[in-house]
Structure formats: structure tokens, C-alpha cells
Design a protein around this motif. Structure first.
Motif, short mmCIF file in Angstrom:
data_model
loop_
_atom_site.label_atom_id
_atom_site.label_comp_id
_atom_site.label_asym_id
_atom_site.label_seq_id
_atom_site.Cartn_x
_atom_site.Cartn_y
_atom_site.Cartn_z
N UNK A 86 0.85 -1.20 0.00
CA UNK A 86 0.00 0.00 0.00
C UNK A 86 0.88 1.25 0.00
N UNK A 87 1.85 1.26 0.91
CA UNK A 87 2.71 2.45 1.02
C UNK A 87 3.48 2.70 -0.27
N UNK A 88 3.84 1.62 -0.97
CA UNK A 88 4.60 1.80 -2.21
C UNK A 88 3.70 1.97 -3.43
N UNK A 89 2.39 1.99 -3.19
CA UNK A 89 1.46 2.26 -4.28
C UNK A 89 1.21 1.09 -5.21
#
Lengths: 86, 377
Positions: A31-34
């Protein structure tokens, strides 16, 4: 194929546009890295429930359960264990 | 695969059609929100269809709920009122799935009876289709979430007693973990409901801006877990894209019947106008879209009833049914000629109302994006 490899394969083929980039590692933060966005979660949930014959309830629909391939795999592990015990 | 309704579902459909024709339609003259009609819908438990009797509802399954809304869309002349009822149900579904027992006990009985009006607030002035790019924030301070920002075009908003507000609670996190849902009551300080905005159609549905200025929301009013907002949004969209199209499909059925009747009864050049292919083909297309719409709607509603994911089916259904309705309404005006253009026959109202169906709950273009993503493109 282990859960995590099946999950990785789906993420690469369906959420990363067919594998042009490097496949995510088990601990990569999806999620954080998209890598997974809100559309991706919808697709991933449908895939997990159909592939592993599990139901992921509202209480389990938490971002931390989908943070990495490791955490998704743990969730599937728990759900399939529960199904076996039942 | 059984395509027939159960006896209970057939009775539910007939009951709602009879109720709408006899009790609701006489109360919905004009463009205003008909409070009396809303109260009658509450007495009839239309808002409580899918909720347990323990919480004041009827306890019918999701497919039957969709059938009930389909019947209401067919018989009720006021599409704005139908939309308001569906909005109320959708708020209840969020509370039922993600709420605590205390929240269910506190809110669901009033929601089912219609004593309190509910709204969900996602859209903002700067974020429509890109809903999760919202700017309304809630920061934890002094034992409560302090809510700041504004929401736009909110259905039921100007009348709402209770609003489920989506807000950013962790600006550092990406949208998937940074958005939460808060239940805000109209009495909370700093919460203002602005006046209803004038619209092209759905005029009785009250849409407006909601403003929050340091509105304190207690921890017990967090719906679901902190950071779960985007996931609640996705879940909610699946229900919404099944129930709103159910009402549109009912309207499509009514328009089809009205046009077929007119084409049999209206004569031109010595024969019924239905004998002209240019008219008959339009009505045949309405029938085709009605039957195809039923298949995808009942499929997605059945999947939701079986606790399965149905984002693809819900998006296909929403796109297909709303576009079919808009096309049918345009054709209905053409088939009725001058009568179709006059306000007193209600056909132009259906057309104005139908246009919004391809915009709210994700535009047709967004539905195509979702479908493309879900098939791996």
C-alpha cells in the motif's frame, strides 16, 4: 505453489499490469509503495475469496492485513486453518 | 439456476407497488421533499427492509431488498424520494456491517422507522470521481476527533439528523489506511447543513453542502476501525451499485410499459404508431435492456446475499442499467412527441431524473475504469 507465491503471481499479473516491473518481495509494503490502491484491494479480495474458498469479514478488512504479501498470506493461513478446524 | 421469484418475494413486490400507488403517489406532487410520504415509507418499513427485527427492520435478504427497491422505482412517481430511501438503507448497511453493537442499537431503529434521516458524506468540491482524494480531516485532540472541512452534493444532507462522514485521519498514510468514518449528529457543535441546491432533476431529493468547523466527534462514533474508511467505501459502493440500479430498473420497466401502451393506442397514418419500425425498435430495445438489466442486477444482489464480492457485477449493472434508463427516457419523449415534452405527462421529468443516474455513485466513465481494472487491464 505456496499461498504467498499464488498471491504474488496475482498481484504481478492483475495489479501490476502483467509483470513489467520487479515482482514484490514478501515484506514489501504494497500500500505504502502504491502497488495496491483502493481498486486493487477490491480485485485482490475477490481473488483471495474465490481462490482459497474463504470469506474475509468486515472486521478483517483492515489495511494492515493487506500491507504486504507476508501479511496477506498470514490472513489466508488463518482463514484456511479455521475452515479446516470447522 | 432459477430465475423466478419466491412466493414471499412476489408478495413483497405486489405489496410495495400497491403501497406506492395508493399511499405515496398522492403525496408527492411538486418538487419538494414530501415529509409525509417519507413518514409513510418509514411506517411501511421500507428503510428497514434488510435489517433485523431486533434493530427495527424486516429482516429480508439482500436480493429481496433489491426487489423491493425495484418495485418502489417502478410504482413511485418521485424518483427523488426513492433515492432518499435508498440512501437511508445504504447508511444502515454500513452501520450493520462495521458498527459496534452500541452503534447498531443506537442508530438502526431510528433509521428503519425513518424517525431520523441519514446521509453519507464522501464527495467534496474538489474530489468527485476521485473520491478518496478528499481533504476533510479529523485529528485526534483532547479525547475526540476534531473534524474540519466540507462535503458537497450530499444526498439527504440538508435534512440529515445523522451523517456518516469520511475524513482523513492520517495524512501520512496513503488513502487505504489514512481515511476513517465518523458518525456525526446534527447537534454536534460546528456542524452546519447548508440549504438544498437546485438541480436539473431529482428535485425532491435534498442535496447540499455540509460544513464542519472543529466539530468534536467522540471516539465511540468512529465507524469501523481507524484507517478502515477506504475499505468501508469500497464495500458500500457494491451495495450502492446494486440498490440504486434496482430503482432505475423499476423506472425503466414503467417507461417501457407506458411506451408500449402508447404505441398500441396512438394512431397515425391509419395505424397504431407501434406498427412503424422506428417506434417499435425503440420499444424493443427498452424490453431487451430491461431483461438484461434484471439478469445482472439479480446476479450482483444474489452474490452480495451469499456474502461474496461483486464489484465487477455491481459496476457492470450500474453502468448498463443507468445508461439504458437514460436512453429509454430520451426515446420515450420522442415516442410521445409533443406530449412527451409537456411537463404534465411526467415523461420529461423521468428524463431529467435519469441523467443523474449516470453520474452519482461513480460516473459511467468511472464504472468503465473499474471494470477495466477488475479484468486486469
Amino acid at each position: 505453489m505456496a499461498f504467498r507465491d499464488v498471491i504474488r503471481s496475482f498481484i504481478v499479473s492483475d495489479l501490476m499490469g502483467g509483470g513489467a516491473g520487479e515482482p514484490p518481495k514478501d515484506s514489501d509494503l504494497l500500500i505504502e509503495e502504491g502497488i495496491i490502491d483502493s481498486f486493487g484491494i477490491m480485485a485482490l479480495l475477490g481473488f483471495l475469496e474465490e481462490k482459497f474458498a474463504i470469506h474475509i469479514s468486515g472486521d478483517e478488512l483492515l489495511p494492515e492485513n493487506f500491507a504486504s504479501i507476508e501479511s496477506i498470506s498470514s490472513l489466508v493461513d488463518r482463514k484456511t486453518e479455521l475452515r479446516t478446524e470447522a | 439456476m432459477d430465475f423466478s421469484f419466491s412466493e414471499e418475494q412476489a408478495v413483497l413486490r405486489e405489496t410495495i407497488i400497491r403501497f406506492a400507488l395508493k399511499e405515496i403517489n398522492p403525496l408527492v406532487e411538486g418538487d419538494h421533499f414530501a415529509r409525509e410520504a417519507w413518514a409513510k415509507c418509514g411506517e411501511m418499513q421500507l428503510m428497514g427492509l434488510p435489517f433485523s427485527e431486533e434493530h427495527g427492520g424486516c429482516g429480508v435478504d439482500f436480493l429481496s431488498t433489491a426487489l423491493g427497491i425495484y418495485a418502489l422505482g417502478y410504482a413511485c412517481r418521485d424518483a427523488g424520494l426513492v433515492h432518499a430511501v435508498v440512501t437511508q438503507i445504504l447508511c444502515g448497511l454500513q452501520i450493520r456491517q462495521f458498527g459496534t453493537e452500541e452503534q447498531k442499537k443506537k442508530y438502526l431503529p431510528d433509521l428503519c422507522s425513518g424517525r431520523r434521516i441519514f446521509a453519507q458524506a464522501i464527495t467534496e468540491a474538489g474530489s468527485g470521481s476521485d473520491a478518496l482524494a478528499m481533504r476533510t480531516q479529523a485529528r485526534w485532540e483532547g479525547g475526540a476527533f476534531l473534524l474540519n472541512g466540507s462535503k458537497m452534493f450530499i444526498s439527504n444532507g440538508p435534512l440529515a439528523d445523522v451523517v456518516i462522514v469520511f475524513a482523513v485521519t492520517n495524512p501520512e498514510a496513503r488513502t487505504l489506511g489514512g481515511i476513517s468514518c465518523l458518525i456525526v449528529e446534527k447537534e454536534f457543535p460546528g456542524f452546519e447543513r447548508c440549504r438544498a441546491m437546485e438541480k436539473m432533476g431529482l428535485k425532491s431529493l435534498q442535496n447540499g453542502e455540509l460544513v464542519f468547523e472543529d466539530t468534536p466527534v467522540p471516539a465511540e462514533n468512529l465507524l469501523g476501525r481507524e484507517g478502515q474508511g477506504a475499505i468501508i467505501f469500497n464495500e458500500s459502493m457494491e451495495w450502492e451499485r446494486s440498490l440504486l440500479p434496482a430503482s432505475h430498473l423499476g423506472t425503466l420497466e414503467r417507461i417501457f410499459e407506458t411506451c408500449a401502451r402508447h404505441a398500441r393506442e396512438r394512431n397515425a397514418f391509419g395505424q397504431p404508431i407501434g406498427k412503424f419500425q422506428s417506434v417499435a425498435h425503440k420499444i424493443a430495445e427498452m424490453k431487451m435492456n430491461l431483461e438484461l438489466g434484471k439478469l445482472i442486477l439479480f446476479k450482483s444482489a444474489s452474490m452480495k446475499e451469499q456474502k461474496k464480492r461483486a464489484p465487477l457485477e455491481a459496476s457492470i449493472g450500474k453502468l448498463f442499467i443507468s445508461e439504458s434508463l437514460k436512453k429509454a427516457c430520451l426515446d420515450a419523449v420522442q415516442i410521445h412527441g409533443g406530449y412527451g415534452y409537456m411537463c404534465e405527462y411526467g415523461i420529461e421529468r423521468d428524463l431529467r431524473d435519469s441523467i443523474a443516474s449516470t453520474i452519482y455513485s461513480g460516473t459511467s466513465e468511472v464504472q468503465k475504469n473499474i471494470i477495466a481494472r477488475l479484468i486486469g487491464l
